[in-house]
Scaffold this motif. Structure first.
Motif, PDB file in Angstrom:
ATOM      1  N   HIS A 146      -7.753   7.635   2.483  1.00 20.85           N
ATOM      2  CA  HIS A 146      -9.110   7.760   1.718  1.00 20.85           C
ATOM      3  C   HIS A 146      -8.798   6.795   0.429  1.00 20.85           C
ATOM      4  O   HIS A 146      -9.861   5.947   0.318  1.00 20.85           O
ATOM      5  N   ILE A 147      -7.898   6.940  -0.312  1.00 19.77           N
ATOM      6  CA  ILE A 147      -7.649   6.094  -1.398  1.00 19.77           C
ATOM      7  C   ILE A 147      -7.639   4.622  -1.133  1.00 19.77           C
ATOM      8  O   ILE A 147      -8.260   3.821  -1.592  1.00 19.77           O
ATOM      9  N   LYS A 148      -6.591   4.228   0.050  1.00 20.61           N
ATOM     10  CA  LYS A 148      -6.521   2.914   0.414  1.00 20.61           C
ATOM     11  C   LYS A 148      -7.945   2.404   0.950  1.00 20.61           C
ATOM     12  O   LYS A 148      -8.161   1.193   0.588  1.00 20.61           O
ATOM     13  N   SER A 149      -8.592   3.379   1.483  1.00 20.64           N
ATOM     14  CA  SER A 149     -10.153   2.539   2.078  1.00 20.64           C
ATOM     15  C   SER A 149     -10.894   2.117   0.882  1.00 20.64           C
ATOM     16  O   SER A 149     -11.508   1.233   1.030  1.00 20.64           O
ATOM     17  N   SER A 150     -11.033   3.369  -0.270  1.00 18.74           N
ATOM     18  CA  SER A 150     -11.622   2.648  -1.508  1.00 18.74           C
ATOM     19  C   SER A 150     -11.062   1.569  -2.064  1.00 18.74           C
ATOM     20  O   SER A 150     -11.851   0.712  -2.692  1.00 18.74           O
ATOM     21  N   MET A 151      -9.879   1.307  -1.831  1.00 17.55           N
ATOM     22  CA  MET A 151      -9.237   0.169  -2.709  1.00 17.55           C
ATOM     23  C   MET A 151      -9.543  -1.078  -2.029  1.00 17.55           C
ATOM     24  O   MET A 151      -9.850  -1.990  -2.901  1.00 17.55           O
ATOM     25  N   PHE A 152      -9.563  -1.180  -0.647  1.00 21.00           N
ATOM     26  CA  PHE A 152     -10.179  -2.392  -0.058  1.00 21.00           C
ATOM     27  C   PHE A 152     -11.555  -2.292   0.352  1.00 21.00           C
ATOM     28  O   PHE A 152     -12.093  -3.345   0.442  1.00 21.00           O
ATOM     29  N   GLY A 153     -12.290  -1.325   0.432  1.00 21.67           N
ATOM     30  CA  GLY A 153     -13.603  -1.248   0.789  1.00 21.67           C
ATOM     31  C   GLY A 153     -13.547  -1.109   2.305  1.00 21.67           C
ATOM     32  O   GLY A 153     -13.007  -1.299   3.112  1.00 21.67           O
ATOM     33  N   CYS A 154     -15.276  -0.686   2.638  1.00 18.36           N
ATOM     34  CA  CYS A 154     -15.531  -0.634   4.010  1.00 18.36           C
ATOM     35  C   CYS A 154     -16.612  -1.746   4.459  1.00 18.36           C
ATOM     36  O   CYS A 154     -17.075  -1.598   5.471  1.00 18.36           O
ATOM     37  N   SER A 155     -16.787  -2.553   3.841  1.00 18.58           N
ATOM     38  CA  SER A 155     -17.781  -3.657   3.827  1.00 18.58           C
ATOM     39  C   SER A 155     -17.222  -4.977   3.498  1.00 18.58           C
ATOM     40  O   SER A 155     -16.621  -5.218   2.584  1.00 18.58           O
ATOM     41  N   LEU A 156     -17.960  -6.040   4.279  1.00 17.87           N
ATOM     42  CA  LEU A 156     -17.653  -7.437   3.865  1.00 17.87           C
ATOM     43  C   LEU A 156     -18.820  -8.159   4.218  1.00 17.87           C
ATOM     44  O   LEU A 156     -19.846  -7.924   4.847  1.00 17.87           O
ATOM     45  N   THR A 157     -19.075  -9.305   3.335  1.00 20.38           N
ATOM     46  CA  THR A 157     -20.458 -10.265   3.597  1.00 20.38           C
ATOM     47  C   THR A 157     -19.603 -11.623   3.734  1.00 20.38           C
ATOM     48  O   THR A 157     -18.942 -11.845   2.853  1.00 20.38           O
ATOM     49  N   LEU A 166       0.892  -1.322   0.020  1.00 17.50           N
ATOM     50  CA  LEU A 166       0.032   0.067  -0.067  1.00 17.50           C
ATOM     51  C   LEU A 166       0.942   1.323   0.026  1.00 17.50           C
ATOM     52  O   LEU A 166       0.499   2.156  -0.729  1.00 17.50           O
ATOM     53  N   LYS A 167       1.939   1.344   0.663  1.00 14.41           N
ATOM     54  CA  LYS A 167       2.939   2.415   0.682  1.00 14.41           C
ATOM     55  C   LYS A 167       3.421   2.721  -0.612  1.00 14.41           C
ATOM     56  O   LYS A 167       3.893   3.911  -0.983  1.00 14.41           O
ATOM     57  N   LYS A 168       3.688   1.522  -1.307  1.00 11.67           N
ATOM     58  CA  LYS A 168       4.482   2.050  -2.663  1.00 11.67           C
ATOM     59  C   LYS A 168       3.433   2.187  -3.737  1.00 11.67           C
ATOM     60  O   LYS A 168       3.496   3.129  -4.500  1.00 11.67           O
ATOM     61  N   HIS A 184      -5.202   3.282   7.987  1.00 15.82           N
ATOM     62  CA  HIS A 184      -4.314   3.776   7.072  1.00 15.82           C
ATOM     63  C   HIS A 184      -3.939   5.380   7.564  1.00 15.82           C
ATOM     64  O   HIS A 184      -3.209   5.852   6.775  1.00 15.82           O
ATOM     65  N   ARG A 185      -4.191   5.535   8.702  1.00 16.36           N
ATOM     66  CA  ARG A 185      -3.664   6.760   9.457  1.00 16.36           C
ATOM     67  C   ARG A 185      -2.419   6.445  10.342  1.00 16.36           C
ATOM     68  O   ARG A 185      -2.466   5.542  10.921  1.00 16.36           O
ATOM     69  N   ASP A 186      -1.629   7.668  10.381  1.00 14.92           N
ATOM     70  CA  ASP A 186      -0.689   7.547  11.644  1.00 14.92           C
ATOM     71  C   ASP A 186      -1.084   7.596  12.904  1.00 14.92           C
ATOM     72  O   ASP A 186      -0.815   7.121  13.797  1.00 14.92           O
ATOM     73  N   ALA A 187      -2.200   8.620  13.058  1.00 13.10           N
ATOM     74  CA  ALA A 187      -2.633   9.049  14.357  1.00 13.10           C
ATOM     75  C   ALA A 187      -4.158   8.344  14.195  1.00 13.10           C
ATOM     76  O   ALA A 187      -5.173   8.982  14.180  1.00 13.10           O
ATOM     77  N   ALA A 188      -4.057   6.876  14.721  1.00 15.58           N
ATOM     78  CA  ALA A 188      -5.383   6.303  14.658  1.00 15.58           C
ATOM     79  C   ALA A 188      -6.381   6.757  15.758  1.00 15.58           C
ATOM     80  O   ALA A 188      -6.046   7.153  16.809  1.00 15.58           O
ATOM     81  N   THR A 189      -7.630   6.350  15.354  1.00 14.32           N
ATOM     82  CA  THR A 189      -8.614   6.621  16.624  1.00 14.32           C
ATOM     83  C   THR A 189      -9.496   5.161  16.544  1.00 14.32           C
ATOM     84  O   THR A 189      -9.361   4.135  15.817  1.00 14.32           O
ATOM     85  N   PRO A 190     -10.291   4.929  17.727  1.00 18.19           N
ATOM     86  CA  PRO A 190     -11.121   3.859  17.612  1.00 18.19           C
ATOM     87  C   PRO A 190     -11.959   3.691  16.301  1.00 18.19           C
ATOM     88  O   PRO A 190     -12.301   4.712  15.814  1.00 18.19           O
ATOM     89  N   ARG A 191     -12.235   2.574  15.850  1.00 13.31           N
ATOM     90  CA  ARG A 191     -13.094   2.674  14.593  1.00 13.31           C
ATOM     91  C   ARG A 191     -14.257   1.706  15.022  1.00 13.31           C
ATOM     92  O   ARG A 191     -14.240   0.720  15.840  1.00 13.31           O
ATOM     93  N   ARG A 192     -15.493   2.009  14.362  1.00 13.49           N
ATOM     94  CA  ARG A 192     -16.832   1.290  14.678  1.00 13.49           C
ATOM     95  C   ARG A 192     -17.200   0.370  13.547  1.00 13.49           C
ATOM     96  O   ARG A 192     -17.196   0.876  12.222  1.00 13.49           O
ATOM     97  N   VAL A 193     -17.570  -0.686  13.663  1.00 12.82           N
ATOM     98  CA  VAL A 193     -17.968  -1.807  12.719  1.00 12.82           C
ATOM     99  C   VAL A 193     -19.396  -2.183  13.038  1.00 12.82           C
ATOM    100  O   VAL A 193     -19.545  -2.571  14.315  1.00 12.82           O
TER     101      VAL A 193
END
Length: 149
Positions: free
Chosen positions: A101-112, A76-78, A133-142
């Motif tokens: 944002h680009i990396k999020s769109s590449m992998f997506g935000c949902s799974l089934t 992803l970094k490359k 994908h961020r250096d300063a991460a926060t808790p994430r909600r699923v």
């Protein structure tokens, strides 16, 4: 007409994943701990996972060798350049903002994932990853939605 035993049912809950460092993290056990009781009540169905963020992503991949997660972050970094010399205009939250944002769109935000006999029916070597994908991460909600019989 469906009988009470085979009547369709739904369950939903929002899981908070604690902040993780940048990279790909196996979160299958955290997910299963949170939804296990609900999941056990489904004979057949679908589990839908939706990440409520635009700078992280979800994917299913290797659950055994952690090198796969490290190598994925290296890839992803490359593929998506970062830093002040990168060509992105959107940098409101820093130089890693638009690349996230680009990396999020590449992998997506949902799974089934299919549910069979009260369990997620994934392959032997598959696990659910949260990719931060961020250096300063926060808790994430699923948001996890289960439906089936």
């Amino acid at each position: 007409m469906a009988t009470a035993a085979s009547a369709p049912k739904w369950a939903q809950r929002t899981i908070t994943i604690p902040a993780h460092s940048r990279g790909c993290h196996l979160i299958t056990s955290k997910i299963l701990k949170e939804i296990g009781q609900d999941l056990s009540g489904f004979k057949c169905g679908l589990a839908h996972f939706f990440l409520q963020h635009t700078s992280a992503s979800l994917t299913i991949n290797e659950n055994y060798d952690s090198d796969v997660r490290v190598d994925t972050e290296t890839f992803l970094k490359k593929v998506v350049p970062e830093g002040r010399s990168a060509p992105w205009k959107h940098t409101l939250e820093g130089p890693d903002d638009m690349p996230a944002h680009i990396k999020s769109s590449m992998f997506g935000c949902s799974l089934t994932v299919p549910i069979s006999d009260g369990k997620l029916n994934m392959g032997t070597w598959q696990g659910i990853w949260l990719c931060e994908h961020r250096d300063a991460a926060t808790p994430r909600r699923v948001v996890v939605t289960l439906n089936g019989i």
